[in-house]
Motif scaffolding. Sequence first.
Motif, PDB file in Angstrom:
ATOM      1  N   GLY A   7      -3.208  13.390  10.848  1.00  9.92           N
ATOM      2  CA  GLY A   7      -3.503  12.305   9.924  1.00  9.92           C
ATOM      3  C   GLY A   7      -3.382  12.707   8.469  1.00  9.92           C
ATOM      4  N   GLN A   8      -2.988  13.939   8.190  1.00  8.78           N
ATOM      5  CA  GLN A   8      -2.865  14.410   6.810  1.00  8.78           C
ATOM      6  C   GLN A   8      -1.462  14.106   6.278  1.00  8.78           C
ATOM      7  OE1 GLN A   8      -4.890  18.176   5.833  1.00  8.78           O
ATOM      8  NE2 GLN A   8      -5.401  18.325   8.006  1.00  8.78           N
ATOM      9  N   VAL A   9      -1.418  13.584   5.068  1.00  5.64           N
ATOM     10  CA  VAL A   9      -0.172  13.056   4.501  1.00  5.64           C
ATOM     11  C   VAL A   9       0.545  14.130   3.690  1.00  5.64           C
ATOM     12  CG1 VAL A   9       0.826  11.331   2.952  1.00  5.64           C
ATOM     13  CG2 VAL A   9      -1.119  10.735   4.423  1.00  5.64           C
ATOM     14  N   PRO A  10       1.822  14.402   4.016  1.00  2.00           N
ATOM     15  CA  PRO A  10       2.583  15.391   3.250  1.00  2.00           C
ATOM     16  C   PRO A  10       3.320  14.748   2.080  1.00  2.00           C
ATOM     17  CG  PRO A  10       3.815  14.743   5.168  1.00  2.00           C
ATOM     18  CD  PRO A  10       2.539  13.952   5.207  1.00  2.00           C
ATOM     19  N   PRO A  11       3.504  15.474   0.978  1.00  6.98           N
ATOM     20  CA  PRO A  11       4.257  14.938  -0.158  1.00  6.98           C
ATOM     21  C   PRO A  11       5.752  15.141   0.026  1.00  6.98           C
ATOM     22  CG  PRO A  11       3.375  17.068  -0.739  1.00  6.98           C
ATOM     23  CD  PRO A  11       2.918  16.792   0.663  1.00  6.98           C
ATOM     24  N   VAL A  12       6.246  14.737   1.191  1.00 13.14           N
ATOM     25  CA  VAL A  12       7.655  14.842   1.545  1.00 13.14           C
ATOM     26  C   VAL A  12       8.231  13.428   1.506  1.00 13.14           C
ATOM     27  CG1 VAL A  12       9.296  15.488   3.353  1.00 13.14           C
ATOM     28  CG2 VAL A  12       7.247  16.880   2.954  1.00 13.14           C
ATOM     29  N   LYS A  13       9.250  13.228   0.703  1.00 11.96           N
ATOM     30  CA  LYS A  13       9.747  11.881   0.435  1.00 11.96           C
ATOM     31  C   LYS A  13      10.092  11.122   1.711  1.00 11.96           C
ATOM     32  CE  LYS A  13      11.778  13.489  -3.922  1.00 11.96           C
ATOM     33  NZ  LYS A  13      13.054  13.819  -4.600  1.00 11.96           N
ATOM     34  N   LEU A  26       4.079   5.932   8.628  1.00  6.02           N
ATOM     35  CA  LEU A  26       3.125   6.099   7.540  1.00  6.02           C
ATOM     36  C   LEU A  26       2.867   4.775   6.834  1.00  6.02           C
ATOM     37  CD1 LEU A  26       2.006   8.966   6.553  1.00  6.02           C
ATOM     38  CD2 LEU A  26       3.255   8.455   4.474  1.00  6.02           C
ATOM     39  N   THR A  27       3.931   4.034   6.533  1.00  2.00           N
ATOM     40  CA  THR A  27       3.770   2.808   5.758  1.00  2.00           C
ATOM     41  C   THR A  27       3.028   1.723   6.530  1.00  2.00           C
ATOM     42  OG1 THR A  27       5.947   2.015   6.479  1.00  2.00           O
ATOM     43  CG2 THR A  27       5.860   3.277   4.433  1.00  2.00           C
ATOM     44  N   SER A  28       3.008   1.833   7.866  1.00  2.00           N
ATOM     45  CA  SER A  28       2.331   0.807   8.667  1.00  2.00           C
ATOM     46  C   SER A  28       0.921   1.204   9.074  1.00  2.00           C
ATOM     47  CB  SER A  28       3.153   0.511   9.925  1.00  2.00           C
ATOM     48  OG  SER A  28       3.248   1.654  10.748  1.00  2.00           O
ATOM     49  N   ASP A  29       0.450   2.337   8.597  1.00  2.00           N
ATOM     50  CA  ASP A  29      -0.879   2.837   8.974  1.00  2.00           C
ATOM     51  C   ASP A  29      -1.931   2.287   8.010  1.00  2.00           C
ATOM     52  OD1 ASP A  29      -3.193   4.301   9.525  1.00  2.00           O
ATOM     53  OD2 ASP A  29      -2.080   6.125   9.987  1.00  2.00           O
ATOM     54  N   ALA A  77       0.828  -1.206   0.000  1.00  2.47           N
ATOM     55  CA  ALA A  77       0.000   0.000   0.000  1.00  2.47           C
ATOM     56  C   ALA A  77       0.857   1.248   0.000  1.00  2.47           C
ATOM     57  CB  ALA A  77      -0.922  -0.007   1.218  1.00  2.47           C
ATOM     58  N   ALA A  78       1.909   1.228   0.804  1.00  2.00           N
ATOM     59  CA  ALA A  78       2.798   2.391   0.852  1.00  2.00           C
ATOM     60  C   ALA A  78       3.484   2.588  -0.494  1.00  2.00           C
ATOM     61  CB  ALA A  78       3.835   2.210   1.953  1.00  2.00           C
TER      62      ALA A  78
END
Length: 446
Positions: A367-373, A381-384, A7-8
């Motif tokens: 809970g808002q996702v930033p477009p920061v690499k 993030l990847t485990s959410d 998913a991530a």
Amino acid sequence: MNRKTTAAAALMLALSLTSLAACGNNGNGSSNTNSGSAANENAAAPANTAAPTNDASAGGEASGMPEKPAELTIWPDDNAESVAAITAITDKYTEKTGIKVSVKPVKMNDQQQILSLDGPGGKGPDLFFQPGIGNLVLKGLVQPVKAEQPVLDAYTPESLTALSQDGQLYGLPFVTETYALFYNKKLVPTPPATVADLEKLAAEQTDAKKQKYGFLLEGLNFYYAWAFMGGNDGYIFKKTDTGYDTADIGLNKEGAVAGVKLIQSWFDKGYLPKGVNGDVVGGLFGAGQVGAVINGPWAITDYKKQLGDDLGVAPLPTLENGKHPTSFIGVKGWMLSKFSKSPEWASDLAAFITNEENALEYYEKTGQVPPVKGVLNNEKLTSDPLVAGFSEQVQYGQPFPTVPELDYVWDPMANALKFASEGRDVQQSLDDAVKQVQDKMAMSGK
């Protein structure tokens, strides 16, 4: 590769392949859709702006920087939770630099008009928070941000493009988002995979007298309604090899009509209450009265507080044609005001707010996702699993058309959806909306 890692990876792939645009929220589940446009899918990331700035947004003074101002002013959107998180970040900037940051919440939809009036008189902000570049350049409200390549390298290229016009970058990205299906696991153990499943859920669980519903969405809001129009092969402006043909408006053509007819049927069957808005959607879902709702990641924190482990997120259910609804994909960022008297330090502040450490802190609090690499690769993030639901949906999303004329679409389409919900002929409602868009374009000289 496990499901969470997949998913991530999907989210990263979608962000790297999809030009992002903007549309935001006002914190209660409804969306700000008066402005914003996507970046051209074929456009390159903006070139480095020719001005000095600090060392990778550390908040430290660098050579070539002018004298520090005593104070900088920023306008975040007026969501209390977001404002609290941003204030905590700007307090750290003050500690590092000695520059006071005045945080003045202003509704995102109102910022352009207020800035147009107050900015020339010196009453506006140095930075303001907007969903994409839209017609900010045309209105003379922004100036190119002052950022060197080490700062820019932290963001996904597409998110930078979404805040750029003609190769100039006017802001730094802070949030990337689309919308998906939230569901209450107590009421909906398995999320609906198709629209037929969604309608079955509505038929079984809707009891309007008790304010219980199988599913809800803001059916009068074009931001959400678009997913079902685009998923039926509708389009706003015709996409060409060089951009968009704004003379070819598709909002009253077959695909768009089919999407609005689907939404109209939900009103006709009583699945959606008349006048449904963000407060109704968020309030009833949080109270456990609704099985599933369509909303964006800004709602995650509130829903988690209300539903706890019963909260789930899934991609939007597929349409009768087998295709996925095409949710809008957006980037919201800190735009550099044309009227800022300290553009270098305002740019420095924008870089500090959006750097990896602070962007991760903002994600953890909202809970808002930033477009920061670095944040997108972070294990938190990847485990959410809630983020995973959005990462699946973002693969099917679409950016906003990269034209200022998009601003003329929102109000006419809001009217058309309202008329459709009241039983008016869909084709006629959309024909009228297109005529209004054309009239607005003609009046503006477009």
